[in-house]
Scaffold this active site. Structure first.
Site, short mmCIF file in Angstrom:
data_model
loop_
_atom_site.label_atom_id
_atom_site.label_comp_id
_atom_site.label_asym_id
_atom_site.label_seq_id
_atom_site.Cartn_x
_atom_site.Cartn_y
_atom_site.Cartn_z
CB ILE A 93 7.79 -0.81 8.96
CG1 ILE A 93 6.42 -1.50 10.45
CG2 ILE A 93 7.54 0.89 9.38
CD1 ILE A 93 4.77 -0.96 10.05
CE LYS A 94 5.55 1.17 0.23
NZ LYS A 94 4.59 0.98 -0.39
CB ILE A 95 11.99 1.67 5.29
CG1 ILE A 95 10.99 2.08 7.59
CG2 ILE A 95 12.92 2.81 6.56
CD1 ILE A 95 12.24 1.06 8.65
CB SER A 148 -1.08 -0.16 1.27
OG SER A 148 -0.18 0.04 2.43
#
Length: 357
Positions: free
Chosen positions: A137-139, A43
């Site tokens: 978790i997108k980083i 997402s």
């Protein structure tokens, strides 16, 4: 057999690059799992912005606005609710593959892309709030994001590294991941922390549209993909990776992102057909997924040695394209576009709150 299932059986995971409450409520995501061989989900702020604009979240926004939450806090509450539900739908895949697949992703605020400490804190907080074993978790893989990736992995937070555009940027992200895993091994902690490295493809060809000869159109993204896949395979065979695997660590899988074709004259499955490779992931929006399901073809897998990527990249250099410089530019522009999308999203939520309350 449909092309999506064939590709899955060849060893590549297909993920959906979309999440809305409407998709969850309608059962469409479960249908993608059952019929399209989809095994994960990503997402981003633009996706949520369009979902909020649709009005489908109006009741939830109205109810949550009574508590005095900030626009950002309200968004994260909505997003976490959706992604928890999505994570639960993909949990059987996650369990069946022993944590290799079945992941969903939630992004930290793009405003933190150049703030290492704030990114670390936000990632840990979001992961704890979501409370799902199969949530990444997108980083961003920016220079400031790399140490945050290491710290989060060392702390046991699964990470989807975003905004990667080249083999060199991928290698930097992979090294940041491995550094975190090695810290867990040294500390005698479980090193099996999930991670993917997301390399964006279609923006390469969009960036050079009109600047290269006709025979090079729609070829740069695939050439960069081949070079990146070669780097990935070399890393998988390295002693460093084999050492941590011997301690129980997982491999950070390579994920192809931004795989919808931007040129209407090109094949709508260009970045699916051309990036087929085992032990990788291709995340795609609904239209691309449905197109591949409908008329896609699965050809030969990407060659582990990169095939003719060096010769192709040399042709682009001869045409005046500095690929290294362009990769840096694309990453910087990508970070800015994520900030713009984030700003639009929060403005949308603020406007909806005002209209509804």
């Amino acid at each position: 057999m449909k092309a999506t299932q064939t590709l899955h059986e060849h060893g590549q995971s297909l993920w959906l690059d979309n999440i809305t409450r409407r998709l969850l409520d309608s059962g469409q995501i479960q249908q993608y799992i059952d019929r399209y061989a989809v095994t994960g989900l990503t997402s981003n702020p633009s996706i949520f912005d369009k979902a909020v604009e649709s009005g489908y979240y109006d009741d939830a926004i109205r109810d949550k606005s009574r508590t005095g939450r900030s626009d950002e806090e309200l968004f994260f509450e909505l997003a976490i609710e959706d992604l928890r539900r999505a994570a639960d739908e993909f949990l059987p895949v996650h369990e069946r593959t022993d944590g290799v697949d079945g992941w969903v992703s939630l992004e930290v605020s793009p405003l933190l892309a150049h703030d290492t400490a704030a990114t670390i804190e936000a990632a840990k907080t979001l992961h704890a709030r979501a409370a799902r074993p199969n949530l990444l978790i997108k980083i961003p893989g920016t220079p400031e994001g790399l140490p945050a990736i290491t710290e989060c992995i060392a702390s046991g937070v699964p990470v989807n590294v975003t905004l990667l555009f080249s083999a060199e940027q991928y290698e930097a992200a992979a090294n940041a991941y491995l550094a975190g895993v090695e810290r867990r091994v040294e500390g005698e902690l479980d090193p099996a922390v999930g991670s993917v490295a997301s390399v964006f493809m279609s923006r390469w060809d969009a960036a050079v549209a009109g600047r290269v000869p006709e025979e090079l159109k729609e070829q740069l993204g695939l050439a960069v993909g081949l070079a990146t896949y070669r780097a990935y395979r070399q890393l998988l065979d390295s002693e460093r990776v084999q050492r941590v695997q011997n301690s129980g660590a997982r491999v950070q899988r390579l994920l192809w992102a931004s795989t919808s074709t931007k040129d209407p004259a090109a094949s709508d499955t260009l970045y699916v057909h051309g990036l087929a490779a085992p032990f990788t992931i291709n995340t795609m929006p609904d239209a691309t997924l449905q197109a591949f399901y409908d008329h896609g073809e699965v050809g030969e897998p990407m060659p582990a040695d990169g095939g003719d990527c060096d010769a192709m990249l040399a042709r682009f250099r001869d045409a005046g394209i500095d690929v290294t410089e362009l990769a840096t530019k694309l990453q910087a522009e990508g970070a800015k576009s994520f900030v713009a999308a984030w700003t639009d999203l929060l403005e949308r939520i603020a406007a909806q709150r005002t209209a509804l309350t």
